[in-house]
Design a protein around this motif. Structure first.
Motif, PDB file in Angstrom:
ATOM      1  N   LEU A 257       0.848  -1.177   0.000  1.00 20.47           N
ATOM      2  CA  LEU A 257       0.000   0.000   0.000  1.00 20.47           C
ATOM      3  C   LEU A 257       0.894   1.241   0.000  1.00 20.47           C
ATOM      4  O   LEU A 257       2.106   1.152   0.207  1.00 20.47           O
ATOM      5  CB  LEU A 257      -0.921  -0.010   1.217  1.00 20.47           C
ATOM      6  N   LEU A 258       0.302   2.398  -0.203  1.00 21.75           N
ATOM      7  CA  LEU A 258       1.111   3.612  -0.310  1.00 21.75           C
ATOM      8  C   LEU A 258       1.665   4.096   1.020  1.00 21.75           C
ATOM      9  O   LEU A 258       2.483   5.020   1.032  1.00 21.75           O
ATOM     10  CB  LEU A 258       0.300   4.730  -0.980  1.00 21.75           C
ATOM     11  N   ASP A 259       1.228   3.507   2.126  1.00 20.86           N
ATOM     12  CA  ASP A 259       1.845   3.842   3.410  1.00 20.86           C
ATOM     13  C   ASP A 259       2.858   2.779   3.821  1.00 20.86           C
ATOM     14  O   ASP A 259       3.299   2.747   4.974  1.00 20.86           O
ATOM     15  CB  ASP A 259       0.788   4.035   4.493  1.00 20.86           C
ATOM     16  N   ASP A 260       3.256   1.923   2.879  1.00 21.48           N
ATOM     17  CA  ASP A 260       4.264   0.891   3.135  1.00 21.48           C
ATOM     18  C   ASP A 260       5.608   1.562   3.435  1.00 21.48           C
ATOM     19  O   ASP A 260       5.947   2.583   2.836  1.00 21.48           O
ATOM     20  CB  ASP A 260       4.379  -0.007   1.904  1.00 21.48           C
ATOM     21  N   PRO A 261       6.399   0.995   4.354  1.00 24.80           N
ATOM     22  CA  PRO A 261       7.693   1.624   4.684  1.00 24.80           C
ATOM     23  C   PRO A 261       8.762   1.474   3.611  1.00 24.80           C
ATOM     24  O   PRO A 261       9.847   2.069   3.734  1.00 24.80           O
ATOM     25  CB  PRO A 261       8.103   0.901   5.970  1.00 24.80           C
ATOM     26  N   ALA A 262       8.502   0.697   2.559  1.00 26.00           N
ATOM     27  CA  ALA A 262       9.494   0.557   1.490  1.00 26.00           C
ATOM     28  C   ALA A 262       9.820   1.931   0.896  1.00 26.00           C
ATOM     29  O   ALA A 262       8.938   2.784   0.733  1.00 26.00           O
ATOM     30  CB  ALA A 262       8.970  -0.375   0.406  1.00 26.00           C
ATOM     31  N   GLY A 263      11.090   2.132   0.557  1.00 21.69           N
ATOM     32  CA  GLY A 263      11.523   3.437   0.070  1.00 21.69           C
ATOM     33  C   GLY A 263      10.752   3.922  -1.141  1.00 21.69           C
ATOM     34  O   GLY A 263      10.386   5.100  -1.227  1.00 21.69           O
ATOM     35  N   ALA A 264      10.490   3.037  -2.122  1.00 21.14           N
ATOM     36  CA  ALA A 264       9.772   3.450  -3.324  1.00 21.14           C
ATOM     37  C   ALA A 264       8.361   3.906  -2.997  1.00 21.14           C
ATOM     38  O   ALA A 264       7.846   4.859  -3.596  1.00 21.14           O
ATOM     39  CB  ALA A 264       9.739   2.298  -4.326  1.00 21.14           C
ATOM     40  N   ASN A 269       4.187   7.938  -2.474  1.00 25.60           N
ATOM     41  CA  ASN A 269       3.228   8.562  -1.553  1.00 25.60           C
ATOM     42  C   ASN A 269       3.320  10.091  -1.618  1.00 25.60           C
ATOM     43  O   ASN A 269       2.295  10.793  -1.578  1.00 25.60           O
ATOM     44  CB  ASN A 269       3.508   8.066  -0.137  1.00 25.60           C
ATOM     45  N   ARG A 270       4.533  10.628  -1.771  1.00 20.49           N
ATOM     46  CA  ARG A 270       4.704  12.077  -1.799  1.00 20.49           C
ATOM     47  C   ARG A 270       4.294  12.697  -3.134  1.00 20.49           C
ATOM     48  O   ARG A 270       4.259  13.920  -3.262  1.00 20.49           O
ATOM     49  CB  ARG A 270       6.156  12.439  -1.461  1.00 20.49           C
ATOM     50  N   GLN A 271       3.971  11.853  -4.123  1.00 19.09           N
ATOM     51  CA  GLN A 271       3.459  12.371  -5.390  1.00 19.09           C
ATOM     52  C   GLN A 271       1.934  12.469  -5.392  1.00 19.09           C
ATOM     53  O   GLN A 271       1.363  13.054  -6.320  1.00 19.09           O
ATOM     54  CB  GLN A 271       3.911  11.473  -6.545  1.00 19.09           C
ATOM     55  N   VAL A 272       1.275  11.931  -4.372  1.00 18.83           N
ATOM     56  CA  VAL A 272      -0.190  11.893  -4.356  1.00 18.83           C
ATOM     57  C   VAL A 272      -0.784  13.296  -4.290  1.00 18.83           C
ATOM     58  O   VAL A 272      -1.648  13.662  -5.098  1.00 18.83           O
ATOM     59  CB  VAL A 272      -0.702  11.031  -3.190  1.00 18.83           C
ATOM     60  N   ALA A 273      -0.368  14.097  -3.322  1.00 17.62           N
ATOM     61  CA  ALA A 273      -0.948  15.432  -3.148  1.00 17.62           C
ATOM     62  C   ALA A 273      -0.700  16.321  -4.369  1.00 17.62           C
ATOM     63  O   ALA A 273      -1.629  16.993  -4.850  1.00 17.62           O
ATOM     64  CB  ALA A 273      -0.422  16.086  -1.874  1.00 17.62           C
ATOM     65  N   PRO A 274       0.531  16.373  -4.932  1.00 15.42           N
ATOM     66  CA  PRO A 274       0.723  17.174  -6.158  1.00 15.42           C
ATOM     67  C   PRO A 274      -0.161  16.709  -7.305  1.00 15.42           C
ATOM     68  O   PRO A 274      -0.675  17.535  -8.066  1.00 15.42           O
ATOM     69  CB  PRO A 274       2.211  16.980  -6.478  1.00 15.42           C
ATOM     70  N   ARG A 334      -3.480   5.386   1.253  1.00 15.56           N
ATOM     71  CA  ARG A 334      -3.035   3.996   1.106  1.00 15.56           C
ATOM     72  C   ARG A 334      -3.347   3.438  -0.283  1.00 15.56           C
ATOM     73  O   ARG A 334      -2.663   2.560  -0.763  1.00 15.56           O
ATOM     74  CB  ARG A 334      -3.707   3.132   2.173  1.00 15.56           C
ATOM     75  N   TYR A 335      -4.409   3.946  -0.923  1.00 14.26           N
ATOM     76  CA  TYR A 335      -4.841   3.470  -2.240  1.00 14.26           C
ATOM     77  C   TYR A 335      -4.924   4.666  -3.194  1.00 14.26           C
ATOM     78  O   TYR A 335      -5.685   5.602  -2.949  1.00 14.26           O
ATOM     79  CB  TYR A 335      -6.211   2.794  -2.154  1.00 14.26           C
ATOM     80  N   LEU A 336      -4.166   4.607  -4.289  1.00  9.33           N
ATOM     81  CA  LEU A 336      -4.099   5.761  -5.191  1.00  9.33           C
ATOM     82  C   LEU A 336      -5.408   5.976  -5.955  1.00  9.33           C
ATOM     83  O   LEU A 336      -5.886   7.107  -6.042  1.00  9.33           O
ATOM     84  CB  LEU A 336      -2.944   5.576  -6.178  1.00  9.33           C
ATOM     85  N   TRP A 337      -5.992   4.910  -6.527  1.00  8.25           N
ATOM     86  CA  TRP A 337      -7.178   5.104  -7.344  1.00  8.25           C
ATOM     87  C   TRP A 337      -8.336   5.687  -6.534  1.00  8.25           C
ATOM     88  O   TRP A 337      -8.996   6.634  -6.950  1.00  8.25           O
ATOM     89  CB  TRP A 337      -7.617   3.797  -8.010  1.00  8.25           C
ATOM     90  N   GLN A 338      -8.586   5.133  -5.351  1.00  8.56           N
ATOM     91  CA  GLN A 338      -9.698   5.629  -4.543  1.00  8.56           C
ATOM     92  C   GLN A 338      -9.435   7.042  -4.034  1.00  8.56           C
ATOM     93  O   GLN A 338     -10.380   7.795  -3.798  1.00  8.56           O
ATOM     94  CB  GLN A 338      -9.953   4.682  -3.368  1.00  8.56           C
ATOM     95  N   GLU A 339      -8.169   7.416  -3.880  1.00  6.94           N
ATOM     96  CA  GLU A 339      -7.844   8.790  -3.480  1.00  6.94           C
ATOM     97  C   GLU A 339      -8.161   9.759  -4.615  1.00  6.94           C
ATOM     98  O   GLU A 339      -8.704  10.841  -4.391  1.00  6.94           O
ATOM     99  CB  GLU A 339      -6.364   8.892  -3.112  1.00  6.94           C
ATOM    100  N   LEU A 340      -7.836   9.387  -5.849  1.00  7.90           N
ATOM    101  CA  LEU A 340      -8.094  10.266  -6.990  1.00  7.90           C
ATOM    102  C   LEU A 340      -9.582  10.311  -7.324  1.00  7.90           C
ATOM    103  O   LEU A 340     -10.142  11.375  -7.568  1.00  7.90           O
ATOM    104  CB  LEU A 340      -7.294   9.798  -8.203  1.00  7.90           C
ATOM    105  N   ASN A 341     -10.205   9.156  -7.362  1.00  6.45           N
ATOM    106  CA  ASN A 341     -11.634   9.059  -7.674  1.00  6.45           C
ATOM    107  C   ASN A 341     -12.408   9.106  -6.358  1.00  6.45           C
ATOM    108  O   ASN A 341     -13.017   8.126  -5.927  1.00  6.45           O
ATOM    109  CB  ASN A 341     -11.912   7.754  -8.430  1.00  6.45           C
TER     110      ASN A 341
END
Length: 411
Positions: A257-264, A269-274, A334-341
């Motif tokens: 998920l987008l709150d995963d601690p993995a570096g990528a 995750n930091r591209q979501v708000a922009p 945590r989920y990109l699609w549901q955040e955008l839509n």
């Protein structure tokens, strides 16, 4: 004498009423315009001169790898692999003329196909460029594609070369970037006789490490606005952070998920708000817009999952609107699609309904998304297709590891 005046007044009133009725009648409607739209990741596409410089430097450093690789069964690269990669970076930067010059080169392993027994040659790269040009030509000639969004391309000049004999018909723009890879558009000028407007969104070009001012920046976004058939339509071309792609585990990739601690995932995750701010801005100017490109995220998996609004963000907050960012730009998403839509606006993820035989490469990373108003005007069923790239049987550098994805848009 007094009888004629009312008669004239009645006639005048009737004439005025008739004129008003004719003025209120809708004029002839312009027939809808249909044209193809495509997204195509070109896999480190530069000019022949870019490759020749790349090859000269890489030969001098023995074609070393600037990224530490994990061996099968390893959870992380070994210390030895990390040291070797650091030395490779230092040697490459020294021979390229410095970090900035090295960043404008493809890494030494970019064109090393699986099982390659010898380094790629200038002739091998020329074959790749020929395959890309032939693929772009087929999209234009056979599928009627008139707007193309490119990822992993060096510059607008490279795009013009790949357009071949169609180059004079198309306008081209790119997003200036401090790295080799950027995004670009090409559009048929006849779609917008009054011109087109390209604008770069630097908000998506977040740094890999927000605490390091010298850290590498990701690719920016690029917008294209056209006035076509008396309406405005906007296109948004993205190439988001890789390696945080799926929510369904596979034998190779674990679910993240987008709150995963993995570096990528932290970077994506930091591209979501922009990205949300960008979509909101475009939606205010034009209800008709297309978001497309290499999302490096399985939006189809997310869209198919039964995710409740309270699950979209780790803090349970309403996903409508731009999420709150911390000091480093991270969000609770945590989920990109549901955040955008998110319900504040309506988006439609265009399903993949056809794949050419021979189409290989990455699956589920390239997407086309339509705004709700634009999707509502499309004839059913809504769908897109993937087209196989043109490649010679003995080609040593593959044309691309992505197949172009396209749809016919009714506008």
């Amino acid at each position: 004498m007094f009888k004629t005046k009312p008669t004239r007044l009645v006639l005048l009133a009737a004439l005025l009423a008739s004129a008003a009725a004719h003025a209120a009648e809708p004029g002839p409607q312009s027939p809808p315009v249909q044209f193809g739209v495509a997204s195509f990741n070109l896999a480190w596409a530069g000019s022949q001169q870019d490759f020749d410089r790349h090859a000269a430097v890489c030969k001098a450093v023995s074609w070393c790898d600037t990224r530490p690789r994990r061996q099968p069964g390893q959870a992380a690269p070994s210390e030895e692999a990390i040291r070797a990669a650091r030395q490779c970076v230092a040697d490459t930067e020294r021979l390229a003329g410095g970090p900035a010059q090295a960043a404008m080169m493809a890494p030494c392993n970019a064109y090393q196909g699986r099982g390659a027994s010898a380094p790629p040659t200038s002739g091998d790269y020329a074959a790749k460029l020929a395959g890309l040009q032939a693929t772009v030509g087929q999209l234009i000639e056979k599928q009627g594609v008139r707007v193309l969004a490119f990822q992993e391309v060096r510059s607008a000049e490279v795009v013009k070369q790949l357009l071949g004999r169609h180059a004079e018909r198309f306008g081209v723009c790119d997003a200036p970037h401090e790295g080799f890879q950027t995004v670009a558009f090409a559009w048929d000028r006849s779609l917008a006789p009054d011109g087109a407007r390209c604008s770069v969104d630097t908000g998506l070009a977040v740094q890999d490490n927000p605490g390091d001012p010298d850290a590498r920046k990701l690719r920016p976004g690029l917008a294209l606005e056209l006035e076509s058939a008396g309406r405005r339509i906007s296109f948004l071309n993205v190439h988001l952070k890789s390696s945080c792609a799926n929510i369904v585990p596979t034998p190779i990739y674990q679910a993240r998920l987008l709150d995963d601690p993995a570096g990528a995932c932290k970077v994506l995750n930091r591209q979501v708000a922009p990205l949300e701010r960008w979509i909101d801005s475009v939606a205010k100017r034009s209800p008709d817009f297309v978001l497309l490109g290499d999302f490096n995220r399985r939006l189809d998996e997310e869209a198919a999952a039964a995710i409740r609004p309270a699950q979209v963000r780790a803090d349970g907050s309403d996903p409508a609107g731009v999420p709150k960012q911390d000091a480093d730009g991270r969000v609770a998403t945590r989920y990109l699609w549901q955040e955008l839509n998110d319900g504040a606006r309506s988006l439609q993820l265009v399903p993949l309904t056809g794949v050419d035989q021979g189409c290989r490469g990455f699956t589920g990373l390239d997407h086309i998304v339509l705004s709700g108003p634009l999707a509502a005007r499309q004839p059913a069923p809504l769908g897109s297709r993937k087209t196989a790239v043109v490649q010679a049987p003995d080609q040593r550098i593959e044309t691309s590891d992505h197949c172009p994805r396209s749809l016919t848009l009714t506008f």
